[in-house]
Scaffold this motif. Structure first.
Motif, PDB file in Angstrom:
ATOM      1  N   LEU A   1     -25.721 -13.427 -20.613  1.00  0.00           N
ATOM      2  CA  LEU A   1     -26.932 -14.124 -20.183  1.00  0.00           C
ATOM      3  C   LEU A   1     -27.934 -13.123 -19.626  1.00  0.00           C
ATOM      4  O   LEU A   1     -27.573 -12.270 -18.809  1.00  0.00           O
ATOM      5  CB  LEU A   1     -26.617 -15.168 -19.115  1.00  0.00           C
TER       6      LEU A   1
ATOM      7  N   ARG B   1     -34.304 -17.788 -20.237  1.00  0.00           N
ATOM      8  CA  ARG B   1     -32.890 -17.412 -20.213  1.00  0.00           C
ATOM      9  C   ARG B   1     -32.384 -17.254 -21.646  1.00  0.00           C
ATOM     10  O   ARG B   1     -32.530 -18.158 -22.463  1.00  0.00           O
ATOM     11  CB  ARG B   1     -32.072 -18.485 -19.479  1.00  0.00           C
ATOM     12  N   ILE B   2     -31.790 -16.100 -21.905  1.00  0.00           N
ATOM     13  CA  ILE B   2     -31.277 -15.766 -23.231  1.00  0.00           C
ATOM     14  C   ILE B   2     -29.761 -15.665 -23.162  1.00  0.00           C
ATOM     15  O   ILE B   2     -29.220 -14.933 -22.334  1.00  0.00           O
ATOM     16  CB  ILE B   2     -31.864 -14.427 -23.722  1.00  0.00           C
ATOM     17  N   ALA B   3     -29.071 -16.411 -24.015  1.00  0.00           N
ATOM     18  CA  ALA B   3     -27.613 -16.295 -24.149  1.00  0.00           C
ATOM     19  C   ALA B   3     -27.326 -15.640 -25.491  1.00  0.00           C
ATOM     20  O   ALA B   3     -27.936 -15.990 -26.509  1.00  0.00           O
ATOM     21  CB  ALA B   3     -26.944 -17.664 -24.074  1.00  0.00           C
TER      22      ALA B   3
ATOM     23  N   GLU C   1     -26.805 -23.117 -20.873  1.00  0.00           N
ATOM     24  CA  GLU C   1     -27.278 -22.250 -19.800  1.00  0.00           C
ATOM     25  C   GLU C   1     -28.522 -21.461 -20.181  1.00  0.00           C
ATOM     26  O   GLU C   1     -29.005 -20.655 -19.389  1.00  0.00           O
ATOM     27  CB  GLU C   1     -26.178 -21.260 -19.407  1.00  0.00           C
ATOM     28  N   ALA C   2     -29.042 -21.686 -21.377  1.00  0.00           N
ATOM     29  CA  ALA C   2     -30.094 -20.817 -21.887  1.00  0.00           C
ATOM     30  C   ALA C   2     -31.257 -21.605 -22.484  1.00  0.00           C
ATOM     31  O   ALA C   2     -31.167 -22.805 -22.727  1.00  0.00           O
ATOM     32  CB  ALA C   2     -29.512 -19.877 -22.935  1.00  0.00           C
TER      33      ALA C   2
ATOM     34  N   GLU D   1     -32.076 -13.007 -18.148  1.00  0.00           N
ATOM     35  CA  GLU D   1     -33.301 -13.716 -17.780  1.00  0.00           C
ATOM     36  C   GLU D   1     -34.478 -12.774 -17.893  1.00  0.00           C
ATOM     37  O   GLU D   1     -34.439 -11.646 -17.394  1.00  0.00           O
ATOM     38  CB  GLU D   1     -33.212 -14.265 -16.354  1.00  0.00           C
TER      39      GLU D   1
END
Length: 250
Positions: free
Chosen positions: A236, A6-8, A33-34, A238
């Motif tokens: 965000l 996961r990339i923020a 979240e990431a 994925e």
């Protein structure tokens, strides 16, 4: 089952000497979240060492790898190496024609530059200052290409400050499009395909566009994302580090 990454991403945070306590909630929430946090430029407001030190403190609660590029504001004081050094010493990976791998995903980064898009791209003809402007754009495109060429990961992500396509600067005055990015940055991105491109700089642009090959391009400038994602002003994405078809999920 393969674990997704996961990339923020959020750019243009413009940290000032008085930003203490104002950016930490956003950055910590995004990182929570990431698996990796991307900061595509304009990390500081005037490119001051004091601003970089404040940003380091704002990042103290971030427990995931942070990958960034510098933006035009980070050059304003003429000491971008100070900004880069302070953040690098704090564990932030600053890319400038370089690449890195995080959790099996490759990241290639460069600041980029202006010059315009498509048939309106500025050519190197005429006065020396025009030629110098175009050379800067070409140099940044070469930096990006060199970074992309180093990556051997199945999934690659490009991190820029300036836009590689006109689609994500739509909403800005057309008169300033040449100063928001350039199609010269798109060329290496199609030669070395990536799963996604993140950039900032265009505060009043559009959140999403795509390259000519369909690759998604995300404008993650904080002022723009605050208009579209008030509760969570970051993007965000994925990725499966080893996808069967090379397609990102978001």
């Amino acid at each position: 089952m393969t674990r997704t990454v996961r990339i923020a991403a959020v750019s243009d945070i413009h940290c000032t000497k008085t930003s203490q306590g104002t950016l930490a909630p956003l950055l910590t929430q995004a990182a929570r979240e990431a698996d990796v946090l991307l900061l595509p430029g304009d990390l500081t407001d005037y490119g001051l060492a004091d601003e970089a030190h404040v940003l380091v403190r704002e990042l103290a609660g971030v427990r995931v790898p942070v990958v960034a590029v510098l933006g035009n504001h980070d050059f304003e004081n003429g000491t971008p190496d100070d900004v880069r050094g302070i953040l690098s010493d704090a564990g932030v990976t600053i890319l400038d024609g370089e690449a890195c791998e995080v959790h099996g995903v490759g990241f290639a980064g460069a600041k980029g530059f202006g010059g315009g898009f498509g048939r309106f791209t500025l050519g190197a003809w005429g006065e020396a200052p025009i030629k110098a402007f175009v050379k800067e754009a070409l140099d940044e495109a070469m930096k990006l290409e060199a970074a992309l060429a180093r990556l051997r990961t199945p999934q690659r992500v490009a991190v820029l400050h300036y836009a590689p396509v006109a689609a994500t600067v739509q909403g800005e005055p057309p008169e300033i499009f040449p100063f928001l990015g350039t199609s010269r940055l798109e060329e290496p991105l199609t030669r070395f395909p990536v799963a996604a491109v993140f950039h900032g700089h265009a505060h009043n642009g559009a959140p999403e566009g795509q390259l000519t090959n369909g690759t998604p391009v995300f404008n993650v400038a904080l002022p723009l994302l605050r208009q579209h994602r008030a509760d969570a002003p970051y993007h965000l994405l994925e990725l499966n580090p080893e996808p069967a078809d090379g397609t990102p999920t978001a």
